[in-house]
Design a protein around this motif. Sequence first.
Motif, PDB file in Angstrom:
ATOM      1  N   TRP A 307       0.845  -1.210   0.000  1.00 17.07           N
ATOM      2  CA  TRP A 307       0.000   0.000   0.000  1.00 17.07           C
ATOM      3  C   TRP A 307       0.873   1.250   0.000  1.00 17.07           C
ATOM      4  N   MET A 308       1.876   1.264   0.868  1.00 19.95           N
ATOM      5  CA  MET A 308       2.741   2.431   0.996  1.00 19.95           C
ATOM      6  C   MET A 308       3.585   2.669  -0.250  1.00 19.95           C
ATOM      7  N   GLN A 309       4.132   1.595  -0.799  1.00 16.16           N
ATOM      8  CA  GLN A 309       5.111   1.730  -1.869  1.00 16.16           C
ATOM      9  C   GLN A 309       4.500   1.714  -3.264  1.00 16.16           C
ATOM     10  N   ASP A 310       3.418   0.948  -3.436  1.00 15.73           N
ATOM     11  CA  ASP A 310       2.850   0.770  -4.771  1.00 15.73           C
ATOM     12  C   ASP A 310       1.406   1.247  -4.902  1.00 15.73           C
ATOM     13  N   GLY A 311       0.846   1.752  -3.816  1.00 15.35           N
ATOM     14  CA  GLY A 311      -0.529   2.222  -3.879  1.00 15.35           C
ATOM     15  C   GLY A 311      -1.558   1.125  -3.958  1.00 15.35           C
ATOM     16  N   GLU A 312      -1.191  -0.117  -3.596  1.00 14.41           N
ATOM     17  CA  GLU A 312      -2.124  -1.248  -3.642  1.00 14.41           C
ATOM     18  C   GLU A 312      -2.898  -1.335  -2.324  1.00 14.41           C
ATOM     19  N   THR A 313      -4.132  -0.828  -2.329  1.00 16.29           N
ATOM     20  CA  THR A 313      -4.944  -0.847  -1.121  1.00 16.29           C
ATOM     21  C   THR A 313      -5.364  -2.273  -0.788  1.00 16.29           C
ATOM     22  N   PRO A 314      -5.201  -2.703   0.471  1.00 18.61           N
ATOM     23  CA  PRO A 314      -5.629  -4.053   0.849  1.00 18.61           C
ATOM     24  C   PRO A 314      -7.140  -4.210   0.693  1.00 18.61           C
ATOM     25  N   PRO A 315      -7.634  -5.443   0.599  1.00 16.81           N
ATOM     26  CA  PRO A 315      -9.084  -5.649   0.542  1.00 16.81           C
ATOM     27  C   PRO A 315      -9.727  -5.145   1.829  1.00 16.81           C
ATOM     28  N   PRO A 316     -11.003  -4.745   1.766  1.00 10.53           N
ATOM     29  CA  PRO A 316     -11.662  -4.207   2.969  1.00 10.53           C
ATOM     30  C   PRO A 316     -11.643  -5.151   4.160  1.00 10.53           C
ATOM     31  N   GLU A 317     -11.706  -6.451   3.903  1.00 10.63           N
ATOM     32  CA  GLU A 317     -11.679  -7.407   5.008  1.00 10.63           C
ATOM     33  C   GLU A 317     -10.968  -8.687   4.582  1.00 10.63           C
ATOM     34  N   HIS A 318     -10.147  -9.192   5.478  1.00  5.76           N
ATOM     35  CA  HIS A 318      -9.416 -10.451   5.221  1.00  5.76           C
ATOM     36  C   HIS A 318      -9.478 -11.312   6.476  1.00  5.76           C
ATOM     37  N   ARG A 319      -9.793 -12.600   6.282  1.00  4.54           N
ATOM     38  CA  ARG A 319      -9.831 -13.548   7.390  1.00  4.54           C
ATOM     39  C   ARG A 319      -8.831 -14.670   7.146  1.00  4.54           C
ATOM     40  N   ALA A 320      -7.889 -14.818   8.054  1.00  4.07           N
ATOM     41  CA  ALA A 320      -6.921 -15.908   7.958  1.00  4.07           C
ATOM     42  C   ALA A 320      -7.524 -17.170   8.581  1.00  4.07           C
ATOM     43  N   PRO A 321      -7.190 -18.351   8.046  1.00  4.13           N
ATOM     44  CA  PRO A 321      -7.743 -19.594   8.592  1.00  4.13           C
ATOM     45  C   PRO A 321      -7.156 -19.937   9.960  1.00  4.13           C
ATOM     46  N   VAL A 322      -7.871 -20.783  10.697  1.00  4.90           N
ATOM     47  CA  VAL A 322      -7.403 -21.254  12.003  1.00  4.90           C
ATOM     48  C   VAL A 322      -7.331 -22.776  11.982  1.00  4.90           C
ATOM     49  N   ASP A 323      -6.719 -23.338  13.004  1.00  2.00           N
ATOM     50  CA  ASP A 323      -6.607 -24.786  13.119  1.00  2.00           C
ATOM     51  C   ASP A 323      -6.873 -25.162  14.574  1.00  2.00           C
ATOM     52  N   LEU A 324      -7.012 -26.433  14.837  1.00  3.59           N
ATOM     53  CA  LEU A 324      -7.188 -26.900  16.214  1.00  3.59           C
ATOM     54  C   LEU A 324      -6.023 -27.802  16.579  1.00  3.59           C
ATOM     55  N   VAL A 325      -5.359 -27.462  17.676  1.00  2.00           N
ATOM     56  CA  VAL A 325      -4.298 -28.322  18.199  1.00  2.00           C
ATOM     57  C   VAL A 325      -4.849 -29.022  19.429  1.00  2.00           C
ATOM     58  N   ALA A 326      -5.127 -30.325  19.288  1.00  2.00           N
ATOM     59  CA  ALA A 326      -5.724 -31.095  20.380  1.00  2.00           C
ATOM     60  C   ALA A 326      -4.633 -31.695  21.265  1.00  2.00           C
ATOM     61  N   ARG A 327      -4.701 -31.359  22.548  1.00  2.00           N
ATOM     62  CA  ARG A 327      -3.722 -31.864  23.517  1.00  2.00           C
ATOM     63  C   ARG A 327      -4.461 -32.511  24.698  1.00  2.00           C
ATOM     64  N   THR A 328      -3.742 -32.788  25.754  1.00  2.00           N
ATOM     65  CA  THR A 328      -4.286 -33.572  26.864  1.00  2.00           C
ATOM     66  C   THR A 328      -5.518 -32.941  27.505  1.00  2.00           C
ATOM     67  N   SER A 329      -5.591 -31.619  27.589  1.00  2.00           N
ATOM     68  CA  SER A 329      -6.686 -30.987  28.333  1.00  2.00           C
ATOM     69  C   SER A 329      -8.065 -31.289  27.752  1.00  2.00           C
ATOM     70  N   SER A 330      -8.114 -31.698  26.479  1.00  3.56           N
ATOM     71  CA  SER A 330      -9.412 -32.050  25.890  1.00  3.56           C
ATOM     72  C   SER A 330      -9.518 -33.525  25.538  1.00  3.56           C
ATOM     73  N   THR A 331      -8.394 -34.160  25.286  1.00  4.17           N
ATOM     74  CA  THR A 331      -8.432 -35.560  24.827  1.00  4.17           C
ATOM     75  C   THR A 331      -8.190 -36.565  25.950  1.00  4.17           C
ATOM     76  N   GLY A 332      -7.474 -36.131  26.985  1.00  7.34           N
ATOM     77  CA  GLY A 332      -7.098 -37.057  28.046  1.00  7.34           C
ATOM     78  C   GLY A 332      -5.876 -37.872  27.716  1.00  7.34           C
ATOM     79  N   ARG A 333      -5.389 -37.751  26.492  1.00  9.97           N
ATOM     80  CA  ARG A 333      -4.201 -38.518  26.068  1.00  9.97           C
ATOM     81  C   ARG A 333      -2.948 -37.690  26.311  1.00  9.97           C
TER      82      ARG A 333
END
Length: 335
Positions: A307-333
């Motif tokens: 945006w600063m250098q080339d005048g390319e305005t970002p899209p109005p909204e962007h959502r990055a994906p998420v993941d689930l890291v399952a550990r002992t507190s939910s699985t018991g393993r």
Amino acid sequence: MSRRPTILDVAAKAGVSKSTVSLVLQNSKQVKGETRDAVRAAMAEIGYVYNRAAAQMRSQSAGLVGLVINDLRNPFFTEFATVLQMTLAAKGYATVIANSDEDADLQAKLVGSMIEHGVSALVVSPAYGDGGAAFDQIERAGLPAIQVLRKTDARTGLFPFASFDYAAGSARATRHLMNQGAERIAFVGGVEGREITEERKSGYLAEMKRAGADPITFHGRSTRAFGVESAQSLIDAEADAAVCFNDLVALGLHAGFAKAGKTLGREFRIVGFDDIEDCALVWPQLSSVACDIDGFARATADRLLAWMQDGETPPPEHRAPVDLVARTSSTGRTQ
């Protein structure tokens, strides 16, 4: 005016910041046409003459970016700020970092000070409250600015917003707990009514509705202390699992259930949100919705630089994906 007019005189006459005048002198695409016209009219009226040689000498220094964070005590935001700053530094930009401490009035003062000191752009993780004052200042200055992780200003055409897919994250955490056999799942943390709370809770509510289960909610400040306090409330409500607003609440619950003598992953199941480093270091390890904050920070820096250098305005909204890291507190393993 008896002395030679300066860039500060131009800024005062045009009603803009010094940095905006500098951008106009550099023919930057970042400044809106009407602002550029006002600055040039002010130059003509007071007789300002641009000293290009001096400007070229000044330009040898790094550019300056302002970063305002709502809560730098939270490791999630600290990591974002660190990676963003390092990414910008690698591109020759220095970063001024400030903590608004969830205070919208302080946020406005910090933004105003950064504009006065000549930042070329801003990244803001906003405090809640009347945040319009801060963004109005940015608009008047004509500077690129990105809202991150929270959206408090609806003008995303002016102030693009980037965050994570929080709704998908809480939905995935809720399904995971159901698959582990949990039946009375609570959502814990987040100040009720705030957009970020409703967003992180929305996936949980959708999954509970889909399963025909009644939601159980305990709202409050998103801190370890609130998590510790909520443990007994969950026991009293006969809940058997919790999706937490963030990892600080989850870590507080972790401690609260240990104090109550409850075995996590068996007698009670917990999933946090953000997957900060502590999740993998506590015992038993804490499950969490993982947000790639390092990658998000680097992507934010890249969008800002384009945006600063080339005048390319970002899209109005962007959502990055998420993941689930399952550990002992939910699985018991154990891991």
